[in-house]
Write an enzyme that holds these catalytic residues in place. Sequence first.
Site, mmCIF file in Angstrom:
data_model
loop_
_atom_site.group_PDB
_atom_site.id
_atom_site.type_symbol
_atom_site.label_atom_id
_atom_site.label_comp_id
_atom_site.label_asym_id
_atom_site.label_seq_id
_atom_site.Cartn_x
_atom_site.Cartn_y
_atom_site.Cartn_z
ATOM 1 N N SER A 40 0.838 -1.213 0.000
ATOM 2 C CA SER A 40 0.000 0.000 0.000
ATOM 3 C C SER A 40 0.866 1.254 0.000
ATOM 4 O O SER A 40 1.710 1.431 0.869
ATOM 5 C CB SER A 40 -0.877 0.057 1.254
ATOM 6 O OG SER A 40 -1.672 -1.084 1.347
ATOM 7 N N HIS A 72 -3.493 -1.380 -4.558
ATOM 8 C CA HIS A 72 -2.449 -2.307 -4.981
ATOM 9 C C HIS A 72 -2.544 -2.538 -6.481
ATOM 10 O O HIS A 72 -3.637 -2.599 -7.030
ATOM 11 C CB HIS A 72 -2.596 -3.661 -4.290
ATOM 12 C CG HIS A 72 -2.185 -3.658 -2.855
ATOM 13 N ND1 HIS A 72 -2.955 -3.102 -1.880
ATOM 14 C CD2 HIS A 72 -1.077 -4.136 -2.234
ATOM 15 C CE1 HIS A 72 -2.352 -3.244 -0.710
ATOM 16 N NE2 HIS A 72 -1.203 -3.866 -0.893
ATOM 17 N N ARG A 93 0.308 -7.957 -3.913
ATOM 18 C CA ARG A 93 0.601 -9.186 -3.161
ATOM 19 C C ARG A 93 -0.690 -9.898 -2.794
ATOM 20 O O ARG A 93 -1.768 -9.300 -2.805
ATOM 21 C CB ARG A 93 1.396 -8.871 -1.891
ATOM 22 C CG ARG A 93 0.711 -7.887 -0.944
ATOM 23 C CD ARG A 93 1.179 -8.010 0.515
ATOM 24 N NE ARG A 93 2.596 -7.957 0.790
ATOM 25 C CZ ARG A 93 3.290 -6.861 1.111
ATOM 26 N NH1 ARG A 93 2.696 -5.695 1.169
ATOM 27 N NH2 ARG A 93 4.577 -6.934 1.386
ATOM 28 N N THR A 94 -0.562 -11.185 -2.477
ATOM 29 C CA THR A 94 -1.666 -11.925 -1.861
ATOM 30 C C THR A 94 -1.554 -11.742 -0.361
ATOM 31 O O THR A 94 -0.473 -11.925 0.214
ATOM 32 C CB THR A 94 -1.563 -13.420 -2.231
ATOM 33 O OG1 THR A 94 -1.797 -13.551 -3.649
ATOM 34 C CG2 THR A 94 -2.587 -14.245 -1.486
ATOM 35 N N HIS A 95 -2.655 -11.355 0.281
ATOM 36 C CA HIS A 95 -2.668 -11.195 1.740
ATOM 37 C C HIS A 95 -3.187 -12.465 2.402
ATOM 38 O O HIS A 95 -4.042 -13.168 1.836
ATOM 39 C CB HIS A 95 -3.561 -10.018 2.138
ATOM 40 C CG HIS A 95 -2.972 -8.676 1.817
ATOM 41 N ND1 HIS A 95 -3.122 -8.078 0.590
ATOM 42 C CD2 HIS A 95 -2.210 -7.828 2.570
ATOM 43 C CE1 HIS A 95 -2.481 -6.913 0.602
ATOM 44 N NE2 HIS A 95 -1.914 -6.740 1.782
ATOM 45 N N GLU A 194 -7.230 -3.424 13.987
ATOM 46 C CA GLU A 194 -7.202 -3.855 15.376
ATOM 47 C C GLU A 194 -8.193 -3.059 16.233
ATOM 48 O O GLU A 194 -8.542 -1.929 15.928
ATOM 49 C CB GLU A 194 -5.795 -3.653 15.983
ATOM 50 C CG GLU A 194 -4.717 -4.450 15.326
ATOM 51 C CD GLU A 194 -4.367 -3.960 13.922
ATOM 52 O OE1 GLU A 194 -4.470 -2.742 13.659
ATOM 53 O OE2 GLU A 194 -4.023 -4.819 13.088
ATOM 54 N N SER A 213 0.515 -7.886 6.559
ATOM 55 C CA SER A 213 1.328 -8.546 5.523
ATOM 56 C C SER A 213 2.739 -8.793 6.039
ATOM 57 O O SER A 213 2.991 -8.751 7.244
ATOM 58 C CB SER A 213 1.372 -7.665 4.260
ATOM 59 O OG SER A 213 2.119 -6.488 4.503
ATOM 60 N N ASN A 236 -1.354 5.625 8.934
ATOM 61 C CA ASN A 236 -2.300 6.068 9.972
ATOM 62 C C ASN A 236 -1.723 5.721 11.339
ATOM 63 O O ASN A 236 -0.888 4.834 11.460
ATOM 64 C CB ASN A 236 -3.658 5.357 9.800
ATOM 65 C CG ASN A 236 -3.537 3.840 9.803
ATOM 66 O OD1 ASN A 236 -3.214 3.230 8.778
ATOM 67 N ND2 ASN A 236 -3.761 3.233 10.952
HETATM 68 I I1 8IG Z 1 -2.314 0.805 5.516
HETATM 69 O O1 8IG Z 1 -3.686 0.329 11.332
HETATM 70 C C1 8IG Z 1 -2.706 -0.094 7.235
HETATM 71 N N1 8IG Z 1 -2.670 -1.390 7.289
HETATM 72 N N2 8IG Z 1 -3.418 -4.197 10.890
HETATM 73 N N3 8IG Z 1 -3.566 -1.897 11.125
HETATM 74 C C2 8IG Z 1 -3.344 -2.993 10.351
HETATM 75 N N4 8IG Z 1 -3.057 -2.917 9.067
HETATM 76 C C3 8IG Z 1 -2.972 -1.708 8.541
HETATM 77 C C4 8IG Z 1 -3.169 -0.545 9.251
HETATM 78 C C5 8IG Z 1 -3.491 -0.648 10.614
HETATM 79 N N5 8IG Z 1 -3.000 0.472 8.408
#
Ligand code: 8IG
Length: 282
Positions: A40, A72, A93-95, A194, A213, A236
């Site tokens: 990302s 992506h 990518r594959t997550h 989360e 990832s 973030n």
């Molecule tokens: I972009 O705050 C991104 N990916 N787990 N938590 C998780 N994955 C993320 C976050 C996040 N921001």
Amino acid sequence: MSEPQVPNADNFAALAAEAAEAIKRAADVADVQIALILGSGWSSGADQLGSPLARIALETLPGFSKPVVAGHGGDAIIADVGEGQRAIIYTGRTHFYEGRGADAVAHSVRTAAALGARTLIVTNGCGSLNRYWGPGTVVLLRDHINLTGATPLHGATFIDLSEAYSRRLRDIAHRVDADLPEGVYAQFHGPAYETPAEVRMAGIMGADLVGMSTTLEVVAARAAHMEVLGLSLATNLAAGVQDTPLDHAEVIAAGQAAAPRLAALLSGIVTAIVADAAELEL
Ligand code: 8IG
């Protein structure tokens, strides 16, 4: 048309070898030296990473599928990165949260290894637990915590992870940008972000960053004896670190705002790694 094949315990090595052969044919190359996975926010940097020799849609390669996440891309680009070296650049990518299993997640890494890559640069977008590392901050990964409960390894494959993220490659990255902070990345299963309590737990465990990832790919890379550099873009602050809700659109916007800076940083790091490898050869 036959069903697309999903990598699993029985076929992962054969599928990686098949994908590598398909890439060699499509790009008319015998091997690559370095692999990049662009997560990302990072994929727009692909075009600056050397002269493209071929661009292949991932879903046309054995064992790969179409990336599902907005923000992506979905190609493997083979590029000439100078000094007689080539890279495979995955723009998607594959997550693990897609549910295709850890072998599907590791497939890009194994394919790169089958092509001869000895170096992996893995990137991601993530949430930050450090309020001083706000949106747009790039962090070099020093270590990880795999909270997925999964592994791409099979059987008694006892891989040493005491320096999963190469000190040597972090030093090279610091020659390009001395101010890059280093942090620990925790991978959650996702795709939900989360809860604040989970973010606090990750912090107590020693994480600086949370994402969905990277750790399974890195374990597969170390099993293939690749040297790994990890780069995270904090898009973030993680849930509960500040009291505004998380929004995927904001995550993408932070990535887009950082894109030109990320592209320049990544191309500087690739150039430095390639030059270092060329020097080691002499
Ligand atoms: I972009 O705050 C991104 N990916 N787990 N938590 C998780 N994955 C993320 C976050 C996040 N921001």
